[in-house]
Design an enzyme around this catalytic site. Structure first.
Site, PDB file in Angstrom:
ATOM      1  CG  HIS A 150      -1.816  -1.092   1.250  1.00 22.06           C
ATOM      2  ND1 HIS A 150      -3.460  -0.916   0.459  1.00 22.06           N
ATOM      3  CD2 HIS A 150      -1.699  -2.505   1.225  1.00 22.06           C
ATOM      4  CE1 HIS A 150      -4.001  -1.836   0.564  1.00 22.06           C
ATOM      5  NE2 HIS A 150      -3.150  -2.639   1.156  1.00 22.06           N
ATOM      6  CG  ASP A 176       0.507   8.929   1.103  1.00 22.68           C
ATOM      7  OD1 ASP A 176       0.119   8.118   1.323  1.00 22.68           O
ATOM      8  OD2 ASP A 176      -0.865   9.835   1.579  1.00 22.68           O
TER       9      ASP A 176
HETATM   10  O1  F6P Z   1      -0.028   1.562   3.828  1.00 21.63           O
HETATM   11  C1  F6P Z   1      -0.013   2.605   4.458  1.00 21.63           C
HETATM   12  C2  F6P Z   1      -0.625   1.972   6.331  1.00 21.63           C
HETATM   13  O2  F6P Z   1      -0.618   0.639   6.021  1.00 21.63           O
HETATM   14  C3  F6P Z   1      -2.278   2.002   6.144  1.00 21.63           C
HETATM   15  O3  F6P Z   1      -2.731   1.365   6.646  1.00 21.63           O
HETATM   16  C4  F6P Z   1      -2.199   3.558   7.165  1.00 21.63           C
HETATM   17  O4  F6P Z   1      -2.599   4.000   6.225  1.00 21.63           O
HETATM   18  C5  F6P Z   1      -1.468   3.096   7.653  1.00 21.63           C
HETATM   19  O5  F6P Z   1      -0.499   2.161   7.050  1.00 21.63           O
HETATM   20  C6  F6P Z   1      -1.853   2.416   8.848  1.00 21.63           C
HETATM   21  O6  F6P Z   1      -0.568   2.893   9.817  1.00 21.63           O
HETATM   22  P1  F6P Z   1      -1.052   1.720  11.282  1.00 21.63           P
HETATM   23  O7  F6P Z   1      -2.359   0.653  11.280  1.00 21.63           O
HETATM   24  O8  F6P Z   1       0.479   1.559  11.891  1.00 21.63           O
HETATM   25  O9  F6P Z   1      -2.144   2.794  12.123  1.00 21.63           O
END
Ligand code: F6P
Length: 486
Positions: free
Chosen positions: A157, A364
């Site tokens: 992602h 991003d």
């Molecule tokens: O890809 C990025 C990501 O994994 C998305 O799920 C979200 O933007 C973020 O990171 C979530 O991070 P965390 O689970 O550390 O809050």
């Protein structure tokens, strides 16, 4: 085919709870419909003495949600450590913030191995596994170690940076090699895909032909699948949310003043400091805009135990206080700054209230807030999206006002331009973006990846020895012929 989806963070089936993760929020409706089993962390830890990984399982649409307690001894080293202090900064090209230790790497591998063991319980002969994101780069290889021969896919992602940056991550070679245990690896953009294939070639000396890498694991297909949203559903939510108390209170408080909105996790990749500086510059250079536009910045706290995040939170609070102190009036606050999360419906209503959406990350993977802001607009009087050209979303939303998030003056000018844009131009830009969003929905992303995974799993060739081939100077442009599934 039975599908098992794996991610660190999972979302429970309550659409109106605040959600911190773009990934979790995006996956919820599609996983729910698909009948898949979604496995992730429960957010709790447990000591390693238990025989079987402990999972709390609940129904999720036609499928199930399994939330695992991860091993207490390794959770910190895995999540705050290797995943978010070594991989995350590298993936977002912040070499200066990489903090890595052998112990964290060991914990990361332990948690990947733990997850693999836990997944066996959900395996049936026709199961395919779909791993999400950088928390589980080694999970495909761990599954193969345990004898899993079923299709395994991986989707990243976040961005994938240039080879020189990923070299800053200790054990990057091992990790890239482990990723190749998957039959299919998906990225958000062509650049990410090209960078990854460049790393495969530079780090492992493997050849790449038409987006296919041959390694000791066999063939791995590498392709681009830009993630989308459900624009119609979001538009309906936004229209309905107009009467939500939070949304009506916001509207009443504006007194005819225009509103710009930013919604982000509090993360250094989101460019929040530069964004606040751009508003400061705009109010300084165009004083007529003071009192006529304010910024609502929602910055949801995230990964607070990591030093870089704690520092950012303090710096941002200080900066917002300074800007409000200099530009504010007794009856006007330039920046409304909130450190909390909101549910999707309220967010949709807030987006629709704002004449400008500011999404200006330094880097991003995709950025779904940009897509949601567009989908939430009133078709008769849409707002304007100011979007960083370094967000994956800029590839599709190219009729937004694209900005360089390092250029404070340029951003200040773009925000002012957005505020005074005539209706006809706003509509033209918005319609072009909506056409793209409707063509590349989250449902399509999901089904195209799963279909491609089935195909690449079925075509998996016999294993070949790793680094058997001489490094080819693989020209980056050949990846353009890589299958694009959206
Ligand atoms: O890809 C990025 C990501 O994994 C998305 O799920 C979200 O933007 C973020 O990171 C979530 O991070 P965390 O689970 O550390 O809050």
């Amino acid at each position: 085919m039975d599908l098992v989806v794996v991610s660190n963070r999972v979302a429970r089936g309550k659409a109106n709870e605040p959600m911190t993760g773009g990934l979790a929020a995006a996956l919820l409706p599609v996983v729910e419909k698909s009948g898949a089993i979604w496995v992730g962390s429960s957010g709790r830890v447990r000591d390693g003495a238990q025989k079987e990984p402990f999972a709390e399982i609940e129904a999720l649409g036609a499928g199930a949600l399994a939330m695992l307690d991860l091993p207490a001894a390794h959770y910190g080293g895995y999540y705050e450590g290797f995943a978010n202090s070594a991989l995350w900064p590298a993936l977002h090209s912040r070499a200066d913030l990489i903090r890595a230790s052998e112990e964290d790497y060991r914990s990361y591998r332990e948690v990947n191995a733990f997850m693999a063991r836990a997944l066996l319980r959900f395996r049936k002969p026709d199961t395919a596994f779909w791993i999400q994101d950088y928390h589980f780069l080694a999970l495909g290889a761990e599954l193969r170690e345990l004898g899993v021969t079923q299709p395994v896919g991986f989707f990243l992602h976040t961005p994938w940076p240039a080879h020189g940056m990923i070299e800053g991550v200790p054990h990057h070679r091992e990790l890239i090699e482990a990723m190749l245990a998957c039959d299919l690896i998906g990225f958000q953009t062509d650049d990410d895909c090209e960078n990854f294939l460049g790393c495969v070639q530079a780090s492992l000396g493997l050849a790449v032909h038409d987006g296919v890498v041959k390694s000791r694991h066999g063939r791995t297909h590498v392709a681009v699948f830009p993630i989308g949203i459900d624009p119609e559903k979001f538009a309906q939510q936004a229209a309905k949310a107009a009467s939500h108390p939070d949304v009506s209170r916001l509207r009443r408080s504006l007194n005819g003043e225009k509103l710009a909105i930013g919604v982000d996790r509090l993360d250094y990749s989101k460019g929040l400091i530069n964004r606040i500086n751009a508003f400061d510059r705009m109010w300084t250079t165009q004083p007529s805009l003071a009192r006529s536009v304010s910024l609502l910045q929602i910055a949801t706290p995230s990964r607070g135990a990591i030093e870089a995040y704690g520092n950012l939170q303090s710096e941002l609070a200080r900066l917002v206080g300074d800007v409000n102190g200099r530009h504010g009036e007794v009856d006007w606050t330039p920046i409304r700054y909130l450190n909390k999360g909101f549910g999707q419906t309220v967010l949709a209503g807030l987006y629709r209230t704002a004449q400008v959406g500011v999404v200006t990350p330094l880097h991003d993977g995709m950025n779904l807030v940009a897509k949601e802001y567009v989908a939430a607009q009133n078709p008769a009087d849409p707002g304007v999206l100011v979007l960083s050209k370094f967000a994956g979303a800029a590839n599709e939303l190219d009729t937004a006002l694209l900005v360089n998030p390092h250029d404070i003056d340029g951003m200040a000018r773009a925000i002012a331009t957005a505020l005074s844009m005539p209706l006809t131009e706003r509509r033209m830009r918005w319609e072009a973006m909506m056409t793209k969003l409707r063509a590349h929905t989250i449902q399509r992303w999901f089904s195209e990846f799963v279909e491609a995974l089935q195909e690449s799993g079925a075509n998996k060739a016999a294993a070949e020895p790793l680094i058997a081939e001489r490094p080819t100077l693989w020209p980056l442009r050949t990846v353009r012929s890589t299958a694009r599934y959206q």
